[in-house]
Every structure is written in structure tokens, then in C-alpha cells.
Design a protein around this motif. Structure first.
Motif, PDB file in Angstrom:
ATOM      1  N   GLU A  11      -5.902 -14.008 -12.537  1.00 18.90           N
ATOM      2  CA  GLU A  11      -5.335 -13.898 -11.199  1.00 18.90           C
ATOM      3  C   GLU A  11      -3.811 -13.932 -11.256  1.00 18.90           C
ATOM      4  O   GLU A  11      -3.229 -14.821 -11.888  1.00 18.90           O
ATOM      5  N   GLU A  14       0.907 -14.418  -6.155  1.00 19.35           N
ATOM      6  CA  GLU A  14       2.165 -13.976  -5.550  1.00 19.35           C
ATOM      7  C   GLU A  14       2.525 -14.849  -4.359  1.00 19.35           C
ATOM      8  O   GLU A  14       1.694 -15.094  -3.474  1.00 19.35           O
ATOM      9  N   ASP A  36      -5.232 -10.334   1.522  1.00 16.54           N
ATOM     10  CA  ASP A  36      -5.247 -10.897   0.166  1.00 16.54           C
ATOM     11  C   ASP A  36      -4.833 -12.365   0.142  1.00 16.54           C
ATOM     12  O   ASP A  36      -5.147 -13.098  -0.787  1.00 16.54           O
ATOM     13  N   TYR A  40      -6.984 -15.424  -1.227  1.00 14.48           N
ATOM     14  CA  TYR A  40      -6.427 -16.379  -2.185  1.00 14.48           C
ATOM     15  C   TYR A  40      -6.759 -17.817  -1.783  1.00 14.48           C
ATOM     16  O   TYR A  40      -7.178 -18.613  -2.619  1.00 14.48           O
ATOM     17  N   LYS A 122      -0.686 -14.880  -2.163  1.00 15.05           N
ATOM     18  CA  LYS A 122      -1.763 -13.899  -2.188  1.00 15.05           C
ATOM     19  C   LYS A 122      -2.192 -13.635  -3.625  1.00 15.05           C
ATOM     20  O   LYS A 122      -1.470 -13.958  -4.567  1.00 15.05           O
ATOM     21  N   SER A 123      -3.351 -13.042  -3.740  1.00 17.06           N
ATOM     22  CA  SER A 123      -3.985 -12.866  -5.036  1.00 17.06           C
ATOM     23  C   SER A 123      -4.015 -11.422  -5.465  1.00 17.06           C
ATOM     24  O   SER A 123      -4.190 -10.530  -4.643  1.00 17.06           O
ATOM     25  N   ARG A 124      -3.827 -11.209  -6.751  1.00 16.94           N
ATOM     26  CA  ARG A 124      -4.169  -9.913  -7.328  1.00 16.94           C
ATOM     27  C   ARG A 124      -5.013 -10.238  -8.545  1.00 16.94           C
ATOM     28  O   ARG A 124      -4.599 -11.019  -9.401  1.00 16.94           O
ATOM     29  N   ILE A 126      -6.914  -9.173 -11.952  1.00 18.18           N
ATOM     30  CA  ILE A 126      -7.014  -8.147 -13.001  1.00 18.18           C
ATOM     31  C   ILE A 126      -8.320  -8.404 -13.754  1.00 18.18           C
ATOM     32  O   ILE A 126      -8.530  -9.502 -14.284  1.00 18.18           O
ATOM     33  N   GLU A 158     -16.017 -12.512  -6.949  1.00 18.45           N
ATOM     34  CA  GLU A 158     -15.231 -11.283  -6.819  1.00 18.45           C
ATOM     35  C   GLU A 158     -16.121 -10.083  -6.511  1.00 18.45           C
ATOM     36  O   GLU A 158     -15.836  -9.295  -5.617  1.00 18.45           O
ATOM     37  N   ARG A 162     -15.002  -8.576  -2.803  1.00 15.03           N
ATOM     38  CA  ARG A 162     -14.098  -7.435  -2.744  1.00 15.03           C
ATOM     39  C   ARG A 162     -14.867  -6.141  -2.465  1.00 15.03           C
ATOM     40  O   ARG A 162     -14.450  -5.301  -1.718  1.00 15.03           O
TER      41      ARG A 162
ATOM     42  N   GLU B 399       0.729  -5.910 -14.684  1.00 16.49           N
ATOM     43  CA  GLU B 399       0.901  -5.567 -13.269  1.00 16.49           C
ATOM     44  C   GLU B 399       2.253  -4.881 -13.026  1.00 16.49           C
ATOM     45  O   GLU B 399       2.346  -3.899 -12.289  1.00 16.49           O
ATOM     46  N   LYS B 402       2.089  -1.488 -14.468  1.00 22.11           N
ATOM     47  CA  LYS B 402       0.946  -0.720 -13.924  1.00 22.11           C
ATOM     48  C   LYS B 402       0.178  -0.016 -15.048  1.00 22.11           C
ATOM     49  O   LYS B 402      -0.059   1.191 -15.001  1.00 22.11           O
TER      50      LYS B 402
END
Lengths: 214, 403
Positions: A11, A14, A36, A40, A122-124, A126, A158, A162, B399, B402
Motif C-alpha cells: 500500500e 498518500e 480512496d 484507506y 488515501k490508499s494506492r 500495488i 481488495e 475494488r 508508482e 509508473k
């Protein structure tokens, strides 16, 4: 038959640079922040607490209870279970309704005295494939025992949220590839929001053992 | 284990199951890419300490990673030290000469340092001005290790001009985030379980340290390791100890350093010594900054570790003690509240009385104390070890590019 390929995740957190010092501001920002961010502070809470489950299962409830010291709101917010097929927008709405109703029942707005403000993030996520894959039930169980807890998160929380599939990747594969419909349903019946990821893994393994024992 | 022999595999048995493998997989996505870290010192301090381990591990992952250190003049260092203090909220006076020297030295460094890399990570304010040499295709990240929650505005605006040209900023705590037009990320610091400060020690090594400082072990030991700084509240620790002492016999060790080159630190140390003067069971140790083995040993023999800070950045001494299965009582400040889940992996407290009460609880409930220590170690394993840090950093590089 396609094997089950175990995929973990990392994760990226941000910071949004937005903070709430009182419950009204919390309400305003919950309405305003990107989806997002709601994700999170509710879902990925579990990814950040893989070993020890906190007192309440989301950041909003913990903040209200421990930073604002408003136990009533804390308890109410803790009751929000973001389990799919409920969308994150629906979760946002539920949180707002609870805070709104709570604020209309009290005379002054509780604020942070000695505690910390609520910082919105917030989350991203991967997704990362691991070396583990399974063709058989035995291989599935063995891999489940060894994988990183982020794999459990990725295939249950997830996957369910999502994609809004509502069903975990584990359950789908058990049903479709191995024809284990009953076990898949048992996986889905677990109240995963009541466990840490480690606890959830143990619960899944327990169900696998029961399946073997018949 | 010799430092040179430490590889990623060395962490496999220590880090959470599968986490080293995740690092390999993340690195695969950065194949053929290059990274460059730039800071202001190659020796001493937390940044150099973490880079010393990070750089070889990243290169081991086949990610070409360089490390450059900016050079400077006495006035440049004086200026950047003042930046550092001002960003942490201290009132500081700046002259136009200081700003000019900063710009001049930055230009000189930009001429001498090869800045070609896909991702350039600039640590702290000293090299921040190098951003003017950024190439279009590369991604630049500013890694801020200090508490800038309440910066001195003038200095912040001077540096903000540079920072806003970065592709992202990384902070250690959510409350350090600023109003910036660039993405801001959160990455917690970490400890290295294989470093001299955290590695397993033999009984002989521990005993040597105890002998060196003439520390008896016939009673439980309370320990606080930190600089002699008002915000670490060493005097509050002594007060808490005195309250405990009415009920439970124990020793208190206050171990710290940094007093020799810090006038404020000297004053605090002096006060601590005065307050401890007639207490035979209090040990005040002013240790040199490289006393890693000594701190390791002290943390291992302590029954309860304290970090009663009233203001704190991240406070990695908490994670160090938790890694050694110690229940930690920390002040409810800064990063301590992130590391300690109150009542689970330790206790957070808000007063001398609260601190004393929790110490008594832990001294009188050894089973609960051991269980808390066990949970603390596990929590640290999963959240505050270098492998998690590496994984977060790689994810951010992916990230940013990219890929």
C-alpha cells in the motif's frame, strides 16, 4: 484447470493535507475527500494491522473514541462494516449519517483537546504476484499457511471491494476450479472484519482442515 | 554476523513470512532503472545509518543505486543547521549572506554531482536546492526525516519554492504533512534488526556492558534511552521512579548522549544529575553517540523501558526496545502513539502519575508484561523493520515511474 496464483500487495499511503479537529469538520471532510480516502480509513485499516486487531475496526471509530474521547460516536462508527457488495460510496454515506445524527443529538461539538487531529489519507494498492500457486486443494492449503498476510488482504478485502465482485478470490477459485461450493460458502460466511489478517488466515486454515477431516 | 555479510536473505528468517520475497518481486519491476540518494553526511545520524544498509540491499536487487553527499562551507552548514532548527519550529535568525551561501554551495554541488538517475531521492533540507538541475524524465522525491509540523514560516517559504518543484514529498508522520501542490506520502522509519544496536547479544557481551558501568541486576531495571533534552522529560521519569519506589524496589537507568556538543543538553544533564544526586539506585549514563552495543545490552536487561517524551518525532528507541520484547511506556506524543497500541504492545501515558502507575502494573504482573513484550516484538516485526521500509520505498519508486 487454472492454478490459483497467490498475489500480495503493498500500500502506498498518500497524505491529503486535510485534517479534522472536531466532529463537524470530520463530517465535512468525509463528504469531501476522494473515495480512496474512505477506502484507506476503513478497508485498508486491516492491511495496516495484520497482527493485532485494534479496538475498533476503522480509523474513524478509533479517532472518535480515543482522540476525541467520544465513546458513543466511536461505538457507532465501529458498527460500520464495509463488506461488499456495499460500495465505498455507500460506506461514506453511512458514516456521514451516523455522525450527522450523533451531532444533532448533542449540544456542543466534541473536539480534540489533548488528542491528535484526524489526518485524512488515501490508499494506492500495488498488486505483486508471489512465487506461490496451487493446482490442488492440498497445495492451496499449504500455500495459505506460508504466504505473506498481504496476500490474504488482497484476495479477500481488495478483491471483494475494488472490483465489487463481492466474493473473495479464494471462494471463487475453490468453487469454480475445485467444485468445493460448500467450503467456498463457508469462506464467505466468515465475518472477516472481526479478525486481524493473521487471525483470518488461521480461520481459513481451520475451515480447510475441517474440509479434509470431512 | 559481519556487516559485509548481510544480504537480503539474512532477513528472511527475521522479517514476516513472504515479505522478503515481495521485495524481490517489487524490485523486478524496477529492473534496468537507476536510483540516487543524496544527503548531507556519510557518517553519523539516522539518515546515514539507514542509507548504509539501504544502498547495498538495493544494488543486490539489481537496481543500480548511488549515494552522494553534498559538500559545503562552514557558513553553508551553519545555514542548513539553522534551516533544520527553524523547520522544527525554533526561532532562528537568518541573514541574506546565509541564503546567498546556500544558493552558491548548491550550485557548486550541482556541478560536481552526477545527478543522472531515474529516481532521485533528496534527504532533508540541505540538498533540497539541487532540484533546479532536475531532468524532465527523472522523478525527484524529497524525503523529510524531521518534524516540520510547525515550521518557522520564513524559512519554510524559502524552501517551499524548491520543494514544490519535486514530484513528491515523503514524511514520517501524517501530522508533518504541509499544504503543498505535490503528492505527499507517508513512510514510517524503521530499525535494522541486524545492526549493532539491535542484533542478538550473548550473555557475555551483556555482562561486559554491565561490568563496564557497574550496574547491578539484583532488582528490576527501568530504563530510558534518549538525549538529555527537556522534551524527552528525564526529570518526569525520575519523578515517576520516585513514586514507584514507594511500593516497588527497582533501579532506574537514564542513558543518553549528545550533551557534550549541545549547551541545552548539558543544562538538562546537569539538572538530571542534581535531581538524582541522593538516589543510589539511579544511574545516569552520558554515552558517546556510537554506544550501539551498550544501548542494545541495556535495553535487553531492562524490565520496563520508558520513553516519556512530551514531544517526539518518531522515537525509534521505542521500536528498538519493543523488538527486544520489552513492554514500553511512552508519552502520548508524535510517533510513539503509532508504535505503541495502548494496552496491547505497551502503554502510552500523559502524566508522571500515569507513568508510575503503569510501571507498577508491569513490575507486579510479570506474565502480562511478558505477553505485552511478545506482542510488541511481533508488532515491530510487521511494521518497523527495514524490510517493510524497503518495500514501501520500492512501491513508491514504481508508482512514481509508473512501471
Amino acid at each position: 484447470m487454472d492454478p490459483f496464483v497467490f498475489k500480495g500487495c503493498v500500500e502506498i499511503r498518500e497524505l491529503l493535507g486535510k485534517k479534522a479537529d472536531d466532529e463537524l469538520k470530520l463530517l465535512e471532510l468525509i463528504e469531501e475527500v476522494p473515495v480512496d480516502s474512505i477506502y484507506y480509513h476503513t478497508h485498508s485499516y486491516f492491511l495496516r494491522h495484520p497482527y493485532i486487531a485494534g479496538t475498533y475496526p476503522n480509523d474513524f471509530a478509533n479517532w472518535a473514541a480515543y482522540e476525541i474521547r467520544d465513546k458513543i460516536l466511536g461505538e457507532k462508527l465501529a458498527s460500520v462494516t464495509p463488506k461488499p457488495p456495499k460500495s465505498i460510496e455507500e460506506v461514506r454515506l453511512e458514516l456521514m449519517e451516523i455522525i450527522d445524527e450523533h451531532l444533532s443529538s448533542i449540544h456542543s461539538i466534541p473536539f480534540v483537546g489533548y488528542g491528535e487531529p484526524f489526518y485524512f489519507m488515501k490508499s494506492r494498492i500495488i498488486e505483486i504476484p508471489t512465487e506461490s500457486s496451487a493446482y490442488t486443494f492440498q497445495e492451496f492449503k499449504e500455500s495459505l499457511r506460508k504466504i505473506n498476510t498481504s496476500v490474504v488482504y488482497n484476495h479477500i478485502f481488495e478483491a471483494g471491494t475494488r472490483s465489487r465482485r463481492g466474493r473473495s478470490d479464494f471462494a471463487i477459485w475453490l468453487e469454480q476450479a475445485l467444485n468445493k461450493r460448500t467450503l467456498a460458502d463457508k469462506f464467505e460466511m466468515i465475518d472477516s472484519y472481526m479478525y486481524s489478517l493473521e487471525g483470518l488466515r488461521n480461520k481459513l486454515l481451520e475451515l480447510c482442515d475441517e474440509e479434509i477431516e470431512g | 554476523m559481519n556487516h559485509e555479510n548481510i544480504t537480503l536473505k539474512s532477513y528472511k528468517e527475521i522479517a514476516p513470512e513472504g515479505s522478503v520475497d515481495l521485495v524481490y518481486k517489487l524490485a523486478k519491476r524496477l529492473e534496468g532503472r537507476s536510483l540516487l540518494h543524496i544527503n548531507s553526511t556519510s557518517e553519523g545520524g539516522g539518515v546515514a545509518e539507514i542509507l548504509k544498509r539501504f544502498i547495498p540491499l538495493l544494488n543486490e536487487l539489481d537496481i543500480k543505486t548511488g549515494w552522494e553527499v553534498v559538500a559545503g562551507t562552514p557558513l553553508f552548514y551553519n545555514t542548513t543547521k539553522s534551516f533544520h532548527n527553524a523547520l522544527q519550529g525554533q526561532k532562528t535568525i537568518f541573514t541574506p549572506e546565509m541564503y546567498n551561501e546556500y544558493r552558491k554551495v548548491t550550485r557548486s554541488n550541482a556541478r560536481h554531482i552526477n545527478l543522472e538517475a531515474d529516481v532521485v531521492v533528496i534527504h532533508d533540507p540541505q540538498p533540497v536546492g539541487l532540484i533546479y538541475k532536475k531532468r524532465k524524465k527523472s522523478k525527484w522525491l524529497w524525503r523529510c526525516h524531521i518534524d516540520i509540523s510547525r515550521p518557522e514560516r520564513k524559512v519554510w517559504y524559502f524552501l517551499k519554492d524548491y520543494i514544490t518543484r519535486y514530484d513528491g514529498a515523503i514524511f514520517s508522520l501524517a501530522r508533518f504533512a504541509q499544504k503543498l501542490p505535490i503528492p505527499q506520502f507517508l513512510i514510517y522509519p524503521s530499525i535494522d534488526p541486524l545492526s549493532e544496536k539491535n542484533r542478538e547479544l550473548s550473555k557475555r557481551e551483556i555482562n561486559q556492558v554491565l561490568e563496564k558501568y557497574a550496574i547491578p541486576t539484583d532488582k528490576p531495571i527501568l530504563l530510558q534511552v534518549s538525549r538529555f533534552d527537556t522534551f524527552k522529560d528525564p526529570l518526569g521519569v525520575i519523578e515517576a521512579y520516585k513514586l514507584v519506589k514507594r511500593y516497588n524496589d527497582c533501579y532506574l537507568i537514564l542513558a543518553g548522549g549528545g550533551a557534550t556538543d549541545d549547551p541545552e543538553g548539558l543544562q538538562v544533564l546537569q539538572k538530571v544529575r542534581e535531581r538524582a544526586a541522593y538516589e543510589n539506585d539511579i544511574f545516569v549514563l552520558d554515552l558517546p553517540s556510537d554506544s550501539h552495543l551498550e544501548i542494545n545490552a541495556l535495553q535487553r536487561i531492562a524490565s520496563v523501558v520508558l520513553q516519556k517524551s512530551t514531544k517526539e518525532g518518531f522515537g525509534l528507541t521505542v521500536a528498538e526496545a519493543m523488538w527486544k520484547e520489552k513492554p514500553v511506556i511512552g508519552g502520548a506524543a508524535g510517533g510513539i502513539t503509532v508504535q505503541i497500541i495502548n494496552g496491547e504492545t505497551g502503554f502510552t501515558v500523559n502524566s508522571v502519575e500515569g507513568c508510575a502507575y503503569r510501571i507498577r502494573y508491569l513490575l507486579n504482573n510479570p506474565l502480562a508484561s511478558a505477553e505485552m513484550g511478545r506482542k510488541a516484538k511481533e508488532y515491530t516485526r510487521r511494521n518497523f523493520l527495514i524490510i517493510r521500509h524497503l518495500s514501501d520505498f520500492l512501491a513508491l519508486a514504481i508508482e512514481s515511474l509508473k512501471v
